[in-house]
Design a protein around this motif. Structure first.
Motif, PDB file in Angstrom:
ATOM      1  N   MET A 107      11.565  38.266  -2.920  1.00 42.95           N
ATOM      2  CA  MET A 107      10.124  38.182  -2.736  1.00 42.95           C
ATOM      3  C   MET A 107       9.744  38.527  -1.295  1.00 42.95           C
ATOM      4  SD  MET A 107       7.359  37.635  -4.279  1.00 42.95           S
ATOM      5  CE  MET A 107       5.766  36.954  -4.255  1.00 42.95           C
ATOM      6  N   LYS A 108      10.540  38.023  -0.324  1.00 43.65           N
ATOM      7  CA  LYS A 108      10.253  38.308   1.085  1.00 43.65           C
ATOM      8  C   LYS A 108      10.361  39.804   1.360  1.00 43.65           C
ATOM      9  CE  LYS A 108      11.327  34.096   3.606  1.00 43.65           C
ATOM     10  NZ  LYS A 108      12.150  33.516   4.654  1.00 43.65           N
ATOM     11  N   LYS A 109      11.345  40.456   0.738  1.00 46.13           N
ATOM     12  CA  LYS A 109      11.531  41.892   0.952  1.00 46.13           C
ATOM     13  C   LYS A 109      10.316  42.677   0.453  1.00 46.13           C
ATOM     14  CE  LYS A 109      16.538  42.079   0.885  1.00 46.13           C
ATOM     15  NZ  LYS A 109      17.739  42.625   0.233  1.00 46.13           N
ATOM     16  N   ILE A 110       9.782  42.264  -0.674  1.00 45.65           N
ATOM     17  CA  ILE A 110       8.604  42.942  -1.227  1.00 45.65           C
ATOM     18  C   ILE A 110       7.417  42.790  -0.284  1.00 45.65           C
ATOM     19  CG2 ILE A 110       6.919  42.913  -3.116  1.00 45.65           C
ATOM     20  CD1 ILE A 110       9.252  42.177  -4.979  1.00 45.65           C
ATOM     21  N   ILE A 111       7.203  41.594   0.226  1.00 43.26           N
ATOM     22  CA  ILE A 111       6.104  41.338   1.155  1.00 43.26           C
ATOM     23  C   ILE A 111       6.268  42.175   2.423  1.00 43.26           C
ATOM     24  CG2 ILE A 111       5.022  39.596   2.632  1.00 43.26           C
ATOM     25  CD1 ILE A 111       5.575  37.562   0.370  1.00 43.26           C
ATOM     26  N   VAL A 112       7.485  42.236   2.940  1.00 44.43           N
ATOM     27  CA  VAL A 112       7.757  43.028   4.150  1.00 44.43           C
ATOM     28  C   VAL A 112       7.497  44.510   3.877  1.00 44.43           C
ATOM     29  CG1 VAL A 112       9.569  43.790   5.742  1.00 44.43           C
ATOM     30  CG2 VAL A 112       9.347  41.365   5.170  1.00 44.43           C
ATOM     31  N   VAL A 113       7.966  45.021   2.748  1.00 42.27           N
ATOM     32  CA  VAL A 113       7.757  46.436   2.400  1.00 42.27           C
ATOM     33  C   VAL A 113       6.257  46.737   2.278  1.00 42.27           C
ATOM     34  CG1 VAL A 113       8.089  48.175   0.583  1.00 42.27           C
ATOM     35  CG2 VAL A 113      10.015  46.785   1.347  1.00 42.27           C
ATOM     36  N   VAL A 114       5.518  45.885   1.591  1.00 40.29           N
ATOM     37  CA  VAL A 114       4.070  46.077   1.427  1.00 40.29           C
ATOM     38  C   VAL A 114       3.378  46.031   2.787  1.00 40.29           C
ATOM     39  CG1 VAL A 114       1.958  45.029   0.495  1.00 40.29           C
ATOM     40  CG2 VAL A 114       3.979  45.252  -0.950  1.00 40.29           C
ATOM     41  N   LEU A 115       3.750  45.091   3.627  1.00 35.01           N
ATOM     42  CA  LEU A 115       3.156  44.974   4.956  1.00 35.01           C
ATOM     43  C   LEU A 115       3.454  46.208   5.817  1.00 35.01           C
ATOM     44  CD1 LEU A 115       1.515  43.215   6.873  1.00 35.01           C
ATOM     45  CD2 LEU A 115       3.631  42.110   7.574  1.00 35.01           C
ATOM     46  N   VAL A 116       4.694  46.670   5.797  1.00 34.73           N
ATOM     47  CA  VAL A 116       5.074  47.868   6.557  1.00 34.73           C
ATOM     48  C   VAL A 116       4.311  49.089   6.037  1.00 34.73           C
ATOM     49  CG1 VAL A 116       6.980  49.461   7.059  1.00 34.73           C
ATOM     50  CG2 VAL A 116       7.322  46.990   7.304  1.00 34.73           C
ATOM     51  N   ALA A 117       4.219  49.215   4.711  1.00 37.29           N
ATOM     52  CA  ALA A 117       3.485  50.347   4.116  1.00 37.29           C
ATOM     53  C   ALA A 117       2.012  50.291   4.535  1.00 37.29           C
ATOM     54  CB  ALA A 117       3.617  50.321   2.600  1.00 37.29           C
ATOM     55  N   PHE A 118       1.441  49.093   4.521  1.00 38.40           N
ATOM     56  CA  PHE A 118       0.041  48.931   4.934  1.00 38.40           C
ATOM     57  C   PHE A 118      -0.144  49.343   6.395  1.00 38.40           C
ATOM     58  CE2 PHE A 118      -3.471  46.369   6.659  1.00 38.40           C
ATOM     59  CZ  PHE A 118      -4.493  46.786   5.823  1.00 38.40           C
ATOM     60  N   ILE A 119       0.761  48.968   7.238  1.00 38.69           N
ATOM     61  CA  ILE A 119       0.681  49.341   8.663  1.00 38.69           C
ATOM     62  C   ILE A 119       0.833  50.848   8.823  1.00 38.69           C
ATOM     63  CG2 ILE A 119       1.856  49.148  10.894  1.00 38.69           C
ATOM     64  CD1 ILE A 119       2.443  46.168  10.088  1.00 38.69           C
ATOM     65  N   ILE A 120       1.754  51.446   8.114  1.00 39.54           N
ATOM     66  CA  ILE A 120       1.977  52.894   8.229  1.00 39.54           C
ATOM     67  C   ILE A 120       0.740  53.687   7.791  1.00 39.54           C
ATOM     68  CG2 ILE A 120       3.304  54.839   7.270  1.00 39.54           C
ATOM     69  CD1 ILE A 120       5.767  52.968   7.346  1.00 39.54           C
ATOM     70  N   ILE A 121       0.104  53.274   6.702  1.00 41.69           N
ATOM     71  CA  ILE A 121      -1.044  54.058   6.224  1.00 41.69           C
ATOM     72  C   ILE A 121      -2.246  53.993   7.171  1.00 41.69           C
ATOM     73  CG2 ILE A 121      -0.326  53.949   3.817  1.00 41.69           C
ATOM     74  CD1 ILE A 121      -2.585  51.927   3.317  1.00 41.69           C
ATOM     75  N   GLN A 122      -2.217  53.035   8.090  1.00 45.23           N
ATOM     76  CA  GLN A 122      -3.313  52.959   9.071  1.00 45.23           C
ATOM     77  C   GLN A 122      -3.281  54.156  10.031  1.00 45.23           C
ATOM     78  OE1 GLN A 122      -5.625  50.708   8.248  1.00 45.23           O
ATOM     79  NE2 GLN A 122      -4.084  50.239   6.700  1.00 45.23           N
ATOM     80  N   PHE A 123      -2.153  54.854  10.094  1.00 44.73           N
ATOM     81  CA  PHE A 123      -2.034  56.025  10.963  1.00 44.73           C
ATOM     82  C   PHE A 123      -2.613  57.288  10.322  1.00 44.73           C
ATOM     83  CE2 PHE A 123       1.217  53.159  12.640  1.00 44.73           C
ATOM     84  CZ  PHE A 123       0.913  53.196  13.991  1.00 44.73           C
ATOM     85  N   PHE A 124      -3.223  57.145   9.149  1.00 47.54           N
ATOM     86  CA  PHE A 124      -3.821  58.277   8.441  1.00 47.54           C
ATOM     87  C   PHE A 124      -5.301  57.997   8.193  1.00 47.54           C
ATOM     88  CE2 PHE A 124       0.677  58.131   7.469  1.00 47.54           C
ATOM     89  CZ  PHE A 124       1.069  59.418   7.774  1.00 47.54           C
ATOM     90  N   PRO A 125      -6.106  57.997   9.276  1.00 51.59           N
ATOM     91  CA  PRO A 125      -7.533  57.694   9.134  1.00 51.59           C
ATOM     92  C   PRO A 125      -8.300  58.863   8.505  1.00 51.59           C
ATOM     93  CG  PRO A 125      -7.083  58.354  11.374  1.00 51.59           C
ATOM     94  CD  PRO A 125      -5.754  58.299  10.665  1.00 51.59           C
ATOM     95  N   ILE A 126      -9.491  58.559   8.033  1.00 55.41           N
ATOM     96  CA  ILE A 126     -10.360  59.604   7.486  1.00 55.41           C
ATOM     97  C   ILE A 126     -11.150  60.264   8.615  1.00 55.41           C
ATOM     98  CG2 ILE A 126     -10.613  58.487   5.236  1.00 55.41           C
ATOM     99  CD1 ILE A 126     -13.418  57.510   6.217  1.00 55.41           C
ATOM    100  N   ASP A 127     -11.649  61.444   8.351  1.00 51.55           N
ATOM    101  CA  ASP A 127     -12.524  62.135   9.292  1.00 51.55           C
ATOM    102  C   ASP A 127     -13.946  61.629   9.059  1.00 51.55           C
ATOM    103  OD1 ASP A 127     -13.909  63.834  10.947  1.00 51.55           O
ATOM    104  OD2 ASP A 127     -13.523  65.635   9.757  1.00 51.55           O
ATOM    105  N   LYS A 128     -14.517  61.011  10.067  1.00 54.34           N
ATOM    106  CA  LYS A 128     -15.865  60.467   9.957  1.00 54.34           C
ATOM    107  C   LYS A 128     -16.916  61.357  10.617  1.00 54.34           C
ATOM    108  CE  LYS A 128     -14.255  55.694  10.051  1.00 54.34           C
ATOM    109  NZ  LYS A 128     -14.390  54.423  10.769  1.00 54.34           N
ATOM    110  N   THR A 129     -16.546  62.573  10.891  1.00 51.87           N
ATOM    111  CA  THR A 129     -17.482  63.492  11.530  1.00 51.87           C
ATOM    112  C   THR A 129     -18.467  64.010  10.489  1.00 51.87           C
ATOM    113  OG1 THR A 129     -15.690  64.204  12.970  1.00 51.87           O
ATOM    114  CG2 THR A 129     -17.664  65.590  12.918  1.00 51.87           C
ATOM    115  N   ASN A 130     -19.743  63.830  10.750  1.00 51.70           N
ATOM    116  CA  ASN A 130     -20.779  64.379   9.881  1.00 51.70           C
ATOM    117  C   ASN A 130     -21.093  65.807  10.307  1.00 51.70           C
ATOM    118  OD1 ASN A 130     -21.356  62.149   8.184  1.00 51.70           O
ATOM    119  ND2 ASN A 130     -22.599  61.216   9.770  1.00 51.70           N
ATOM    120  N   PRO A 131     -21.369  66.688   9.347  1.00 54.78           N
ATOM    121  CA  PRO A 131     -21.828  68.028   9.738  1.00 54.78           C
ATOM    122  C   PRO A 131     -23.094  67.914  10.579  1.00 54.78           C
ATOM    123  CG  PRO A 131     -21.298  67.942   7.403  1.00 54.78           C
ATOM    124  CD  PRO A 131     -21.264  66.533   7.915  1.00 54.78           C
ATOM    125  N   PRO A 132     -23.370  68.906  11.434  1.00 56.29           N
ATOM    126  CA  PRO A 132     -24.565  68.826  12.278  1.00 56.29           C
ATOM    127  C   PRO A 132     -25.845  68.774  11.435  1.00 56.29           C
ATOM    128  CG  PRO A 132     -23.511  70.980  12.473  1.00 56.29           C
ATOM    129  CD  PRO A 132     -22.625  70.131  11.630  1.00 56.29           C
TER     130      PRO A 132
END
Length: 155
Positions: free
Chosen positions: A1-26
């Motif tokens: 169970m701890k391994k699953i929580i750690v994997v999910v937490l690590v995956a959640f942290i990693i995906i934070q490095f892939f933000p969306i583009d919030k730039t609106n067209p002019p």
């Protein structure tokens, strides 16, 4: 169970490095629906509050768009909304396409399909009353009639 929580937490942290583009067209005021149709202030306020975040180039990104994967979901909704109807570029639509878009606006508002229920979660002020829905529908019908008249006279 701890391994699953750690994997999910690590995956959640990693995906934070892939933000969306919030730039609106002019902004393109000369093509914006509210400007070209001389929309009354009360109706313009309703449309801006309930429609513009997903159906214009004036998206105001809420705080939770800083957190993936919620940001990906929101960005997808915005992209889809702009693809179906973009009030910021309404003037570039051919008159017959404008008519079709106005028919869709009327239908979506009257059937309470727009704004989406999920949008209300973070935007309670976007929830339309029955009175506001009636005003929007009436306004879109008037603009549609004006557009139809313009098409007929330009033939």
């Amino acid at each position: 169970m701890k391994k699953i929580i750690v994997v999910v937490l690590v995956a959640f942290i990693i995906i934070q490095f892939f933000p969306i583009d919030k730039t609106n067209p002019p902004p393109t005021p000369g093509m914006d629906f509210l400007k070209i149709k001389n929309t009354p202030e009360k109706i313009a306020h309703i449309i801006k509050t309930s429609c513009y975040d997903c159906h214009s180039n004036e998206t105001a990104y809420p705080w939770y768009t800083n957190i993936s994967p919620a940001s990906w979901w929101v960005k997808n909704h915005i992209n889809e909304g702009r693809k179906h109807l973009n009030f910021s570029t309404f003037a570039v639509y051919e008159p017959k396409r404008q008519l079709h878009k106005l028919e869709e606006c009327i239908e979506m508002v009257e059937k309470k399909e727009m704004p989406l229920e999920s949008y209300y979660l973070g935007h309670q002020n976007a929830k339309l009353s029955d009175e506001q829905r009636a005003e929007l529908s009436q306004y879109f019908k008037k603009v549609k009639e004006d557009t139809e008249r313009r098409i007929m006279f330009n033939k």
